[in-house]
Scaffold this motif. Sequence first.
Motif, PDB file in Angstrom:
ATOM      1  N   GLU A  55       2.580 -75.685 -75.743  1.00  0.00           N
ATOM      2  CA  GLU A  55       3.641 -75.014 -75.152  1.00  0.00           C
ATOM      3  C   GLU A  55       3.510 -73.565 -75.535  1.00  0.00           C
ATOM      4  O   GLU A  55       3.718 -73.149 -76.800  1.00  0.00           O
ATOM      5  N   VAL A  56       3.613 -72.546 -74.552  1.00  0.00           N
ATOM      6  CA  VAL A  56       3.658 -71.266 -74.688  1.00  0.00           C
ATOM      7  C   VAL A  56       5.273 -70.959 -75.315  1.00  0.00           C
ATOM      8  O   VAL A  56       6.250 -71.154 -74.724  1.00  0.00           O
ATOM      9  N   LEU A  57       5.319 -70.386 -76.660  1.00  0.00           N
ATOM     10  CA  LEU A  57       6.563 -70.077 -77.330  1.00  0.00           C
ATOM     11  C   LEU A  57       7.146 -68.701 -77.018  1.00  0.00           C
ATOM     12  O   LEU A  57       8.071 -68.532 -76.758  1.00  0.00           O
ATOM     13  N   MET A  58       6.285 -67.905 -76.934  1.00  0.00           N
ATOM     14  CA  MET A  58       6.620 -66.297 -76.829  1.00  0.00           C
ATOM     15  C   MET A  58       5.151 -65.412 -76.873  1.00  0.00           C
ATOM     16  O   MET A  58       4.432 -66.114 -77.102  1.00  0.00           O
ATOM     17  N   VAL A  59       5.415 -64.241 -76.133  1.00  0.00           N
ATOM     18  CA  VAL A  59       4.576 -63.337 -76.092  1.00  0.00           C
ATOM     19  C   VAL A  59       5.187 -62.071 -77.001  1.00  0.00           C
ATOM     20  O   VAL A  59       6.259 -61.842 -76.639  1.00  0.00           O
ATOM     21  N   ALA A  60       4.300 -61.347 -77.909  1.00  0.00           N
ATOM     22  CA  ALA A  60       4.960 -60.313 -78.580  1.00  0.00           C
ATOM     23  C   ALA A  60       3.642 -59.389 -78.775  1.00  0.00           C
ATOM     24  O   ALA A  60       2.773 -59.403 -78.302  1.00  0.00           O
ATOM     25  N   THR A  61       4.117 -58.460 -79.788  1.00  0.00           N
ATOM     26  CA  THR A  61       2.988 -57.509 -80.224  1.00  0.00           C
ATOM     27  C   THR A  61       2.984 -57.485 -81.768  1.00  0.00           C
ATOM     28  O   THR A  61       3.955 -57.958 -82.442  1.00  0.00           O
ATOM     29  N   MET A  62       1.857 -57.071 -82.303  1.00  0.00           N
ATOM     30  CA  MET A  62       1.640 -56.671 -83.591  1.00  0.00           C
ATOM     31  C   MET A  62       1.159 -55.516 -83.985  1.00  0.00           C
ATOM     32  O   MET A  62       0.324 -54.752 -83.034  1.00  0.00           O
ATOM     33  N   ASP A  63       1.499 -54.813 -85.042  1.00  0.00           N
ATOM     34  CA  ASP A  63       0.939 -53.735 -85.456  1.00  0.00           C
ATOM     35  C   ASP A  63      -0.111 -54.249 -86.422  1.00  0.00           C
ATOM     36  O   ASP A  63      -0.183 -55.519 -86.832  1.00  0.00           O
ATOM     37  N   TYR A  65      16.861 -71.418 -77.022  1.00  0.00           N
ATOM     38  CA  TYR A  65      15.993 -72.355 -76.351  1.00  0.00           C
ATOM     39  C   TYR A  65      14.827 -72.485 -77.178  1.00  0.00           C
ATOM     40  O   TYR A  65      14.233 -71.567 -78.230  1.00  0.00           O
ATOM     41  N   ARG A  66      14.035 -73.678 -76.980  1.00  0.00           N
ATOM     42  CA  ARG A  66      12.767 -73.751 -77.665  1.00  0.00           C
ATOM     43  C   ARG A  66      11.712 -72.770 -77.420  1.00  0.00           C
ATOM     44  O   ARG A  66      11.350 -72.459 -78.315  1.00  0.00           O
ATOM     45  N   SER A  67      11.356 -72.559 -76.255  1.00  0.00           N
ATOM     46  CA  SER A  67      10.562 -71.395 -75.943  1.00  0.00           C
ATOM     47  C   SER A  67      11.364 -70.312 -75.259  1.00  0.00           C
ATOM     48  O   SER A  67      12.296 -70.223 -74.771  1.00  0.00           O
ATOM     49  N   CYS A  68      10.758 -68.952 -75.463  1.00  0.00           N
ATOM     50  CA  CYS A  68      11.074 -67.864 -74.535  1.00  0.00           C
ATOM     51  C   CYS A  68      10.859 -68.000 -73.318  1.00  0.00           C
ATOM     52  O   CYS A  68      11.511 -67.121 -72.482  1.00  0.00           O
TER      53      CYS A  68
END
Length: 169
Positions: free
Chosen positions: A51-59, A124-127
Motif C-alpha cells: 500500500e502506498v503510504l505517502m509521497v515526499a521528498t528528501m534532501d 489515516y493509515r495512508s496519505c
Amino acid sequence: MQPDHAVPPTERLRFARRTSVEQVEEGTLLAPKFDRDGLIPVVTTDADTGEVLMVATMDAEALLRTVDTREAHYWSRSRQARWRKGASSGLVQDVVEIRIDDDQDAVWLRVRVRGSGASCHVGYRSCFYRSVKPGGALPGGPVELRFEETEKVVDPKELYGDAPTPTRL
C-alpha cells in the motif's frame, strides 16, 4: 546560491559521482540525482501490503540519515525543514528496503510503521485515503472524491496537540 539542503562537501563522498549513463543505470554505487532545489522524490509503501503510504521528498542529508539509521527521514517543503518521520507522533517508519529507480532520480522506501500503523498527519493509515469517484465531476462542477478509508487510525489532536498542520493552501 545553493539551498541549505544541497549536498554538503563532506556528504558528496558518500554518493558516487555521476560519470556516465552506464554507471548510473547499471552501476553498483548510489549516485542520486537531486533536482535544482536539492531534492529527490520518495514513494513510501507498506513493506507487507505494498500500500502506498505517502509521497515526499528528501534532501541529501535526509537520504543519508535514512540509509544510516534505517528510519525514514524527509525534507518538508511546506515547513522548509528536515524531519524524522514519527519524531513528534511516534509513528516512526522503520525502513525494510530502499530502492532507487533506473536513472537514480527517485527513491522507493518499503517501511513498517511503529505503533498504530498510521502514516498520515490527518490520522489515516495512508496519505492516499481518498479516490476520484468514477464518473468524477459533478455536472458543471468540480471532480468528486470518495473516502477509501472511513476510519482514522489515530486522533491527530492526541498525537500533535495544538501544533499547526503542515498543509499549506
